[in-house]
Design an enzyme around this catalytic site. Structure first.
Site, PDB file in Angstrom:
ATOM      1  N   LEU A  58       6.515  -0.960 -34.346  1.00  0.00           N
ATOM      2  CA  LEU A  58       7.226  -0.153 -35.333  1.00  0.00           C
ATOM      3  C   LEU A  58       8.242  -0.976 -36.134  1.00  0.00           C
ATOM      4  O   LEU A  58       8.581  -0.608 -37.251  1.00  0.00           O
ATOM      5  CB  LEU A  58       7.924   1.035 -34.665  1.00  0.00           C
ATOM      6  CG  LEU A  58       6.998   2.155 -34.189  1.00  0.00           C
ATOM      7  CD1 LEU A  58       7.782   3.199 -33.415  1.00  0.00           C
ATOM      8  CD2 LEU A  58       6.259   2.785 -35.350  1.00  0.00           C
ATOM      9  N   GLU A  59       8.713  -2.063 -35.564  1.00  0.00           N
ATOM     10  CA  GLU A  59       9.699  -2.896 -36.254  1.00  0.00           C
ATOM     11  C   GLU A  59       9.069  -3.928 -37.193  1.00  0.00           C
ATOM     12  O   GLU A  59       9.757  -4.533 -38.016  1.00  0.00           O
ATOM     13  CB  GLU A  59      10.603  -3.614 -35.241  1.00  0.00           C
ATOM     14  CG  GLU A  59      11.559  -2.696 -34.507  1.00  0.00           C
ATOM     15  CD  GLU A  59      10.897  -1.844 -33.423  1.00  0.00           C
ATOM     16  OE1 GLU A  59      11.303  -0.682 -33.258  1.00  0.00           O
ATOM     17  OE2 GLU A  59       9.970  -2.327 -32.742  1.00  0.00           O
ATOM     18  N   CYS A  81       0.056  -5.599 -30.717  1.00  0.00           N
ATOM     19  CA  CYS A  81      -0.995  -4.928 -29.967  1.00  0.00           C
ATOM     20  C   CYS A  81      -0.443  -3.636 -29.389  1.00  0.00           C
ATOM     21  O   CYS A  81       0.600  -3.640 -28.729  1.00  0.00           O
ATOM     22  CB  CYS A  81      -1.495  -5.840 -28.850  1.00  0.00           C
ATOM     23  SG  CYS A  81      -2.783  -5.092 -27.836  1.00  0.00           S
ATOM     24  N   GLU A  86      -0.637   7.070 -21.658  1.00  0.00           N
ATOM     25  CA  GLU A  86      -0.804   8.446 -21.216  1.00  0.00           C
ATOM     26  C   GLU A  86      -0.153   9.466 -22.149  1.00  0.00           C
ATOM     27  O   GLU A  86      -0.335  10.663 -21.970  1.00  0.00           O
ATOM     28  CB  GLU A  86      -0.211   8.604 -19.817  1.00  0.00           C
ATOM     29  CG  GLU A  86      -0.935   7.755 -18.778  1.00  0.00           C
ATOM     30  CD  GLU A  86      -0.267   7.840 -17.417  1.00  0.00           C
ATOM     31  OE1 GLU A  86       0.735   8.560 -17.270  1.00  0.00           O
ATOM     32  OE2 GLU A  86      -0.768   7.175 -16.498  1.00  0.00           O
ATOM     33  N   THR A  87       0.614   8.980 -23.134  1.00  0.00           N
ATOM     34  CA  THR A  87       1.332   9.916 -23.996  1.00  0.00           C
ATOM     35  C   THR A  87       0.901   9.749 -25.461  1.00  0.00           C
ATOM     36  O   THR A  87       0.154   8.822 -25.801  1.00  0.00           O
ATOM     37  CB  THR A  87       2.855   9.680 -23.910  1.00  0.00           C
ATOM     38  OG1 THR A  87       3.153   8.412 -24.506  1.00  0.00           O
ATOM     39  CG2 THR A  87       3.333   9.700 -22.463  1.00  0.00           C
ATOM     40  N   HIS A  89       2.722   8.720 -27.747  1.00  0.00           N
ATOM     41  CA  HIS A  89       3.470   7.609 -28.356  1.00  0.00           C
ATOM     42  C   HIS A  89       2.514   6.619 -29.029  1.00  0.00           C
ATOM     43  O   HIS A  89       2.819   6.079 -30.093  1.00  0.00           O
ATOM     44  CB  HIS A  89       4.316   6.896 -27.290  1.00  0.00           C
ATOM     45  CG  HIS A  89       5.158   5.785 -27.823  1.00  0.00           C
ATOM     46  ND1 HIS A  89       6.199   6.007 -28.696  1.00  0.00           N
ATOM     47  CD2 HIS A  89       5.107   4.454 -27.629  1.00  0.00           C
ATOM     48  CE1 HIS A  89       6.762   4.851 -29.010  1.00  0.00           C
ATOM     49  NE2 HIS A  89       6.113   3.897 -28.378  1.00  0.00           N
ATOM     50  N   ARG A 127     -10.387  -9.044 -28.955  1.00  0.00           N
ATOM     51  CA  ARG A 127      -9.991  -9.108 -30.366  1.00  0.00           C
ATOM     52  C   ARG A 127      -8.996 -10.224 -30.641  1.00  0.00           C
ATOM     53  O   ARG A 127      -8.989 -10.810 -31.728  1.00  0.00           O
ATOM     54  CB  ARG A 127      -9.430  -7.749 -30.802  1.00  0.00           C
ATOM     55  CG  ARG A 127     -10.544  -6.745 -31.003  1.00  0.00           C
ATOM     56  CD  ARG A 127     -10.086  -5.297 -30.913  1.00  0.00           C
ATOM     57  NE  ARG A 127     -11.216  -4.396 -31.143  1.00  0.00           N
ATOM     58  CZ  ARG A 127     -12.173  -4.139 -30.261  1.00  0.00           C
ATOM     59  NH1 ARG A 127     -12.155  -4.716 -29.066  1.00  0.00           N
ATOM     60  NH2 ARG A 127     -13.167  -3.320 -30.557  1.00  0.00           N
TER      61      ARG A 127
END
Length: 181
Positions: A58-59, A81, A86-87, A89, A127
């Protein structure tokens, strides 16, 4: 019949290119492989680079925006990456980092997006590996191609019509330099 992939020929430059690689090294081994691929591609094009690390994906767009305002880079390589957890986010980080990079690109910044968004570590390793998919090199190549297009399309042009006042003074010479009687 399997689809085949095509890569553009390597971008070529008359003048040196300087890129900023902005990397989120949350998964250090993945980040290091992507950096290796990106730096090799930049060097193969005769370019130079600096590396800046940020806490997370995000930064990355924020760091690129800051660098664009305060520095002198021709382009940017975004590396990171994000592995599904599990969320939700994961969805936020993937969507928002990609959207922000796209918006910066639409403002004219030359950015190669190499933020991996994968389901698991095996996909990330495949990748990132310079011997396999080499997505770090792909992101650097994308940035270099955008820089080449910017230089091609941004070349000086002959003006049409009247020159702005500042241009007129440059063309006619500064009035302060004109001798008076």
């Amino acid at each position: 019949m399997a689809a085949s992939e095509y890569s553009l020929p390597r971008a070529e430059f008359d003048k040196p290119v300087k890129l900023l690689i902005v990397v989120a090294p949350f998964y250090r081994d993945i980040a290091d492989q992507m950096i290796a691929g990106a730096t090799a591609e930049i060097e193969a094009s005769g370019g130079s680079y600096e590396i800046a690390e940020v806490p997370g994906a995000l930064e990355i767009p924020t760091a690129i925006g800051i660098a664009e305002r305060l520095s002198n880079f021709d382009g940017y390589v975004a590396l990171g990456c994000v592995i599904r957890g599990e969320t939700t986010h994961y969805d936020t980080v993937c969507n928002d980092s990609s959207r922000a990079i796209t918006l910066l690109g639409l403002q004219g910044l030359c950015i190669g997006n190499g933020i991996l968004t994968v389901e698991n570590m095996a996909q990330a390793e495949a990748r990132a590996n310079p011997e396999k998919m080499n997505k770090g090199a792909g992101a650097a190549a994308a940035a270099l191609h955008l820089v080449a297009l910017t230089r091609k399309w941004g070349a000086p042009r002959k003006g049409v019509g009247f020159a702005p006042a500042a241009e007129e003074y440059k063309l006619a010479g500064d009035p302060k330099d004109t001798p008076t009687a």
